[in-house]
Scaffold this active site. Structure first.
Site, mmCIF file in Angstrom:
data_model
loop_
_atom_site.group_PDB
_atom_site.id
_atom_site.type_symbol
_atom_site.label_atom_id
_atom_site.label_comp_id
_atom_site.label_asym_id
_atom_site.label_seq_id
_atom_site.Cartn_x
_atom_site.Cartn_y
_atom_site.Cartn_z
ATOM 1 C CG HIS A 85 -1.921 0.960 1.390
ATOM 2 N ND1 HIS A 85 -1.685 2.259 1.757
ATOM 3 C CD2 HIS A 85 -3.266 0.866 1.191
ATOM 4 C CE1 HIS A 85 -2.833 2.922 1.796
ATOM 5 N NE2 HIS A 85 -3.812 2.100 1.451
ATOM 6 C CG ASP A 124 0.517 -2.475 6.296
ATOM 7 O OD1 ASP A 124 -0.474 -2.590 7.038
ATOM 8 O OD2 ASP A 124 0.502 -1.811 5.245
ATOM 9 C CD GLN A 159 -6.918 -4.476 4.257
ATOM 10 O OE1 GLN A 159 -7.876 -5.154 4.645
ATOM 11 N NE2 GLN A 159 -7.064 -3.216 3.882
ATOM 12 C CE LYS A 180 -7.215 0.104 6.280
ATOM 13 N NZ LYS A 180 -7.995 0.505 5.123
ATOM 14 C CB CYS A 233 -3.693 3.234 -1.621
ATOM 15 S SG CYS A 233 -4.859 4.540 -1.318
HETATM 16 N N1 PLP Z 1 -1.758 -0.753 4.649
HETATM 17 C C1 PLP Z 1 -2.676 -1.498 4.038
HETATM 18 C C2 PLP Z 1 -2.329 -2.884 3.600
HETATM 19 C C3 PLP Z 1 -3.961 -0.993 3.855
HETATM 20 O O1 PLP Z 1 -4.887 -1.739 3.257
HETATM 21 C C4 PLP Z 1 -4.250 0.322 4.308
HETATM 22 C C5 PLP Z 1 -5.584 0.916 4.074
HETATM 23 O O2 PLP Z 1 -6.294 0.530 3.170
HETATM 24 C C6 PLP Z 1 -3.249 1.039 4.950
HETATM 25 C C7 PLP Z 1 -2.019 0.481 5.106
HETATM 26 C C8 PLP Z 1 -3.518 2.418 5.487
HETATM 27 O O3 PLP Z 1 -4.431 2.363 6.520
HETATM 28 P P1 PLP Z 1 -4.990 3.712 7.197
HETATM 29 O O4 PLP Z 1 -5.533 4.532 6.067
HETATM 30 O O5 PLP Z 1 -6.054 3.230 8.117
HETATM 31 O O6 PLP Z 1 -3.860 4.361 7.876
#
Ligand code: PLP
Length: 404
Positions: free
Chosen positions: A122, A199, A202, A225, A363
């Site tokens: 991401h 990270d 998900q 999430k 993203c």
């Molecule tokens: N990392 C992953 C794999 C994600 O799917 C997301 C959000 O879709 C993020 C990071 C960023 O999360 P946040 O916008 O809640 O900070």
């Protein structure tokens, strides 16, 4: 096995109609819906408890502080961290990764050093490292993937050099649904003396997490999430690393003593929590975690796996269906295109039928380049989704296909 029909009663928003059609919410990777207990906890705290935490001797402040610190303990237990000192509240995964990218690079990296990420990250796990790279002359190295959307582990091993300082990878891809072999990734990195950030945006909402068993050095996830509120997230860090890092921001809460000449910093985890924390958010996140614990993360994972398999089987029958992400170990995210229908057209028309999916690059533009596409339609599932909703999605796609 979970009973989604019963569970849905806890999520009032799921009974909405949109455009006169029952809402089918399949955008859970972007954010999840909130059970009534979480919404009630937020209202209750503002009605009955609200006061700034940590600083007050009065009843409400102490009560609010108690809820905030209990929440830290709930998060600790949820991811099986050793100590609450290792649980830093942030605004979400993005802020957690930015914190590590900024502070780790400052404390532990110099020009010419390298960070390993993967081709499926991401933007939140790419851009903070690029920003650090720009400031400090650090190089990014990227683990490639195969056409199923799995990391090429042999290539991963070859990326290590004497300059590698950190590995930062997604546990589960928000586009492909691939569950990465993070335990192996961590163990290989540790063999090279390199720490690893996972990270978990998900993964934390969908499967049991044990940071001690994984042996990761940092783990990031988002409250919103994970069926909790927006604006709250978590950074787990092993104490030995957090101790070495400088504070991320300056201000209240993160200090021990301040004079105009010098400031000494607070102990962990407060050193990283400048300013008034989102204490209502942390408590509501803990209520969300309590809800997940009642269902059982193992049960949630098993249910969502079965539903994903069912969805993939049903969707496969649609002529012209192309999946992006067919890893052997795949979670509840399904990215697809149908024939030459543009993802945005398909998403917009599905919306008119009451079906909420996401379209675009999610993203993850570098991943789109690797796949040779501009974007996909993404259906992402949660434990409150049902087979009937998958059937509605499939019927809607079939119907829209006829129109093109
Ligand atoms: N990392 C992953 C794999 C994600 O799917 C997301 C959000 O879709 C993020 C990071 C960023 O999360 P946040 O916008 O809640 O900070």
């Amino acid at each position: 096995m979970l009973n989604a029909d019963n569970i849905r009663k806890d999520f009032p928003i799921l009974s909405l109609s949109v455009y006169g059609k029952p809402l089918v919410y399949l955008d859970n990777a972007a954010t999840t819906q909130k059970p009534r207990s979480v919404v009630d906890a937020i209202a209750n705290e503002y009605y009955n408890v609200n006061a700034n935490v940590h600083r007050g001797v009065h009843f409400l402040s102490q009560k609010a502080t108690e809820l905030h610190e209990q929440a830290r303990e709930t998060v600790r237990a949820f991811i099986h961290a050793r100590s609450t000192s290792e649980i830093v509240f942030t605004r979400g995964t993005t802020e957690s990764i930015n914190l590590v990218a900024t502070c780790f690079s400052q404390a532990c990296m110099k020009e010419g050093d390298e960070v390993i990420i993967s081709a499926m990250e991401h933007h939140s796990n790419i851009v903070p490292w690029q920003m650090a790279a720009g400031r400090m002359g650090i190089q990014l190295k990227v683990i490639p993937i195969n056409d199923k959307g799995e990391l090429l582990m042999e290539d991963y091993e070859k990326l290590f050099s004497p300059h590698t300082r950190l590995v930062s990878v997604a546990h589960v891809s928000n586009v492909l649904g691939t569950v990465n072999p993070v335990k192996e990734i961590i163990s290989i990195a540790h063999d090279h003396g390199v720490p690893v950030l996972i990270d978990g945006a998900q993964s934390a909402p969908h499967m049991p997490i044990d940071v001690q068993e994984l042996d990761c050095d940092f783990f990031a996830f988002s409250g919103h999430k994970t069926y909790g509120p927006t604006g709250i997230g978590v950074l787990y860090g092993k104490e030995k690393w957090l101790d070495q890092l400088p504070p991320y921001q300056g201000g209240g809460e993160m200090i021990q003593h301040v004079s105009f000449q010098h400031t000494t910093y607070n102990e962990l985890p407060y050193k990283f929590e400048a300013g008034t924390p989102d204490y209502v958010g942390s408590h509501a996140l803990a209520v969300a975690i309590d809800y997940l614990n009642t269902l059982g993360m193992d049960n949630i994972h098993a249910y969502e796996r079965q539903l994903t398999d069912y969805a993939m089987r049903q969707m496969q029958q649609i002529e012209g269906m192309r999946f992006f992400g067919t890893a052997d170990n795949k979670d509840a995210v399904i990215s697809f295109l149908v024939g030459d229908i543009h993802h945005l057209d398909l998403g917009t028309l599905l919306d008119r039928l009451g079906i909420a999916v996401r379209t675009g690059h999610h993203c993850a533009e570098p991943l789109m380049h690797r796949l040779g596409i501009e974007g996909t339609v993404r259906a992402s599932l949660a434990f409150y989704n049902t087979r009937e909703e998958i059937d509605s999605l499939v019927a809607a796609i079939q119907r829209l296909k006829q129109m093109f």
